[in-house]
Design an enzyme around this catalytic site. Structure first.
Site, PDB file in Angstrom:
ATOM      1  N   ARG A 241       4.342  -5.584  -2.941  1.00 54.21           N
ATOM      2  CA  ARG A 241       5.474  -4.665  -3.002  1.00 54.21           C
ATOM      3  C   ARG A 241       6.491  -4.979  -1.921  1.00 54.21           C
ATOM      4  NH1 ARG A 241       0.973  -1.981  -4.886  1.00 54.21           N
ATOM      5  NH2 ARG A 241       1.256  -1.522  -7.106  1.00 54.21           N
TER       6      ARG A 241
ATOM      7  N   TRP B 278      -1.071   0.258   0.991  1.00 55.25           N
ATOM      8  CA  TRP B 278      -0.194  -0.093  -0.121  1.00 55.25           C
ATOM      9  C   TRP B 278       1.248   0.097   0.348  1.00 55.25           C
ATOM     10  CZ3 TRP B 278      -2.663  -2.504  -3.830  1.00 55.25           C
ATOM     11  CH2 TRP B 278      -4.010  -2.217  -4.051  1.00 55.25           C
TER      12      TRP B 278
ATOM     13  N   GLU C 228       4.449   0.164  -1.043  1.00 52.41           N
ATOM     14  CA  GLU C 228       5.646   0.582  -1.776  1.00 52.41           C
ATOM     15  C   GLU C 228       6.693   1.170  -0.827  1.00 52.41           C
ATOM     16  OE1 GLU C 228       2.585   1.171  -2.812  1.00 52.41           O
ATOM     17  OE2 GLU C 228       2.428   1.191  -5.017  1.00 52.41           O
TER      18      GLU C 228
ATOM     19  N   TRP D 215     -12.448   3.095  -5.425  1.00 53.72           N
ATOM     20  CA  TRP D 215     -11.252   3.731  -4.873  1.00 53.72           C
ATOM     21  C   TRP D 215     -10.941   5.095  -5.493  1.00 53.72           C
ATOM     22  CZ3 TRP D 215      -6.417   4.707  -7.341  1.00 53.72           C
ATOM     23  CH2 TRP D 215      -6.308   4.269  -8.662  1.00 53.72           C
TER      24      TRP D 215
ATOM     25  N   TYR E  43      -6.840   5.856   2.099  1.00 57.64           N
ATOM     26  CA  TYR E  43      -5.532   5.376   1.660  1.00 57.64           C
ATOM     27  C   TYR E  43      -4.457   5.752   2.677  1.00 57.64           C
ATOM     28  CZ  TYR E  43      -6.457   3.263  -2.854  1.00 57.64           C
ATOM     29  OH  TYR E  43      -6.858   2.398  -3.849  1.00 57.64           O
ATOM     30  N   PHE E  44      -3.880   4.724   3.279  1.00 56.34           N
ATOM     31  CA  PHE E  44      -2.946   4.948   4.379  1.00 56.34           C
ATOM     32  C   PHE E  44      -1.486   4.997   3.927  1.00 56.34           C
ATOM     33  CE2 PHE E  44      -6.360   2.704   7.071  1.00 56.34           C
ATOM     34  CZ  PHE E  44      -7.101   3.870   7.104  1.00 56.34           C
ATOM     35  N   ASP E  45      -1.283   5.000   2.600  1.00 55.04           N
ATOM     36  CA  ASP E  45       0.060   5.302   2.104  1.00 55.04           C
ATOM     37  C   ASP E  45       0.207   6.805   1.858  1.00 55.04           C
ATOM     38  OD1 ASP E  45      -1.786   5.129   0.024  1.00 55.04           O
ATOM     39  OD2 ASP E  45      -0.332   4.412  -1.440  1.00 55.04           O
TER      40      ASP E  45
ATOM     41  N   ASP F 139      -7.741  -3.256 -11.982  1.00 51.78           N
ATOM     42  CA  ASP F 139      -7.444  -1.828 -12.019  1.00 51.78           C
ATOM     43  C   ASP F 139      -6.194  -1.539 -12.847  1.00 51.78           C
ATOM     44  OD1 ASP F 139      -5.930  -3.191  -9.978  1.00 51.78           O
ATOM     45  OD2 ASP F 139      -5.194  -1.233  -9.352  1.00 51.78           O
ATOM     46  N   GLU F 140      -6.050  -0.308 -13.236  1.00 52.27           N
ATOM     47  CA  GLU F 140      -4.838   0.217 -13.860  1.00 52.27           C
ATOM     48  C   GLU F 140      -4.267  -0.725 -14.921  1.00 52.27           C
ATOM     49  OE1 GLU F 140      -3.099   2.943 -10.203  1.00 52.27           O
ATOM     50  OE2 GLU F 140      -2.541   0.830 -10.283  1.00 52.27           O
TER      51      GLU F 140
END
Length: 542
Positions: free
Chosen positions: A165, A470, A472, A395, A420-422, A328-329
């Protein structure tokens, strides 16, 4: 009289607690004695003859010399700081024993890796100024007399960095690895490809970087606002840079795990090679919005051969045990609407599109296994049946981990709820823009990686724990540091320290001293003092 004795006992106990060295992650066993050993101008270091052990000694001498201004040298004979090979099998590959007496320090380990972790403990027993990149005068360079025996709880202790990203420069990737090593973590999960950018040079397919690494613009603000900056964005790592970073990590006993996404998160690759998608005539463009795209790889033989060719080059660049393939996804819409995909499901006797995803993952697993490596995938690879040799990265909570462990598959714990650090770490009104959610450092620290419902034998499949960044909304290195630290410090202790030795109040006390070390290392952690060397460039959420 009883009250007076109780008061004296409390004061004595408080002194004992306060005297404990501020080491993170907390060691298994620490026995303190009165007194200290002080480094002097002619302090010397000795190591076994092995080159890797010698390298550890060189790193210690360099750091000590840089901060103290002393000329710390290595010698062949017995010295003030001795590294020695231990025959104690209980130490394993990563454990160590550190003894500090009035005569000096001895660090014993079975491997150079264990010695390296002993070195990190020694540095943390010295004043925080030892982490300074320049000479600090007026400091008494003393180490408390102590005997420390230390063995990690889990074998896998890592951090992930997403560069798909937002691309991160080589020097920052190295700094990230330094911080992983400082906290006795041993895995750097490098997320290199996604819909919004392909970041690794593949010589057989040059358009993956000439086209796939560049997007026309980037979202600004939260993804729900659907606003864009109108500025082209790109960046990728050459294979020479990859080799440089892998070597840098290996020198610090950190393994680098590359992640190449498949069969979803494929838009950047499809922009470069549209023949790999559902509609070869379509003009695909590298993703500009955050989130999940419906475009996925179409599992033709041509596509599977492409993926194997890419992975062949990746495997040559990354000598470690693990190769991460995402998994994933992966939206199934295009497969449901594809005549080819539906015929393949019938031909292979697959139940449905989830089975088709499993078909792709199994094919890739077989290929990676034939290359002598192990495949990691996010917990969606459980859908349609788990591939034989797969390691699951759980996750979406812990249920995927439980399912995989009960099927005798190895698991790495990294749930959104804690790792998750976002996610925001404080009141969103006061913080840089994030995706949402809330995970503060206390929540991260509270995580117990091994689910209680697992039997003792099943619990052995829980390899360890990982924190994820992540990017973004993390557009700069300083932004990443702010979101990751000090939560990543808590992850390190969760992965290393035994359940019985964990205590958040005690951790928080040690963390306040540890933050001074991070200050000297120039880490822009949450709560860091405002300093001109930090880049406060993010938009605050109003």
């Amino acid at each position: 009289m009883k009250h007076l004795l109780f008061t004296f006992f409390c004061l004595w106990l408080q002194n004992i607690v306060c005297a404990q060295p501020n080491i993170i992650p907390k060691p298994s066993h620490t026995l303190l004695a009165k007194g200290e050993w002080t480094m002097k101008e002619k302090t010397k270091i000795s190591t076994p003859k092995d080159a890797t052990w010698s390298h550890v000694g060189d790193m210690l001498a360099s750091q000590l010399s840089r901060a103290t201004g002393m000329k710390i040298t290595k010698v062949k004979e017995k010295a003030d700081i001795d590294f020695a090979v231990s025959n104690d099998e209980s130490l394993g590959e990563e454990g160590y024993k550190l003894s500090c007496t009035s005569k000096g320090v001895v660090i014993q380990a079975r491997t150079a890796k264990g010695a390296f972790y002993g070195m990190q403990t020694l540095l943390q027993m010295l004043p925080a100024e030892v982490f300074s990149p320049a000479i600090v005068s007026g400091v008494k360079w003393s180490v408390p007399l102590a005997t420390i025996t230390d063995i990690p709880r889990y074998s896998y202790r890592g951090l992930m960095l997403d560069v798909g990203r937002h691309f991160m420069p080589v020097e920052f990737v190295k700094k990230y690895i330094d911080l992983i090593a400082l906290h006795k973590q041993n895995q750097f999960h490098w997320h290199l490809t996604d819909d919004q950018g392909w970041r690794i040079e593949i010589k057989k397919y040059p358009q993956l970087t000439t086209i796939g690494s560049n997007r026309s613009e980037t979202m600004k603000g939260h993804y729900t606002e659907a606003k864009y900056d109108g500025k082209p964005y790109g960046g990728f790592y050459t294979q020479d840079q990859i080799k440089e970073i892998v070597k840098y990590a290996a020198d610090r006993f950190v393994n680098v795990i590359p992640e190449i996404e498949m069969p979803g998160h494929a838009l950047a690759a499809l922009a470069a090679y549209p023949n790999l998608g559902n509609n070869p005539d379509k003009i695909y463009k590298v993703g500009t919005k955050w989130g999940v795209y419906s475009e996925v790889f179409m599992p033709r033989e041509e596509t599977l051969q492409f993926l194997e060719n890419v992975l062949s080059e990746v495997i040559e660049l990354f000598p470690g045990k693990y190769i991460h393939i995402g998994g994933d996804e992966c939206p199934k819409t295009q497969w449901k609407e594809s005549r080819f995909a539906q015929e393949l499901i019938k031909k292979q006797n697959l139940k449905d599109e989830h089975g088709l995803q499993s078909y792709v993952i199994r094919r890739i697993d077989k290929f990676i296994t034939a290359k002598g490596r192990r495949m990691i995938g996010w917990d969606e690879i459980l859908e349609g049946g788990l591939s034989p040799n797969a390691t699951v990265m759980s996750w979406q909570g812990i249920q995927g981990a439980i399912t995989a462990a009960k099927e005798n598959h190895d698991v790495i714990m990294t749930p959104t709820t804690h790792m998750y650090f976002d996610y925001y770490q404080a009141d969103a009104k006061t913080q840089p823009l994030a995706i949402g959610g809330f995970v503060d450092i206390a929540k991260t620290y509270s995580f117990e990686p091994t689910p209680q419902v697992l039997s003792q034998e099943q619990g052995k499949h829980i390899l360890g724990v990982q924190g994820n960044a992540w990017t973004e909304y993390m557009s700069t290195p300083a932004y990443v540091e702010y979101m990751v630290f000090p939560r990543a410090v808590a992850v390190a202790e969760v992965g290393w320290t035994s359940k019985e030795n964990k205590n958040f109040d005690d951790f928080d006390r040690r963390l306040q001293i540890h933050k001074k070390r991070l200050d000297y290392l120039g880490v822009n952690y949450y709560g860091a003092p405002i300093n001109s060397k930090f880049e406060y460039v993010w938009p605050l959420k109003k």
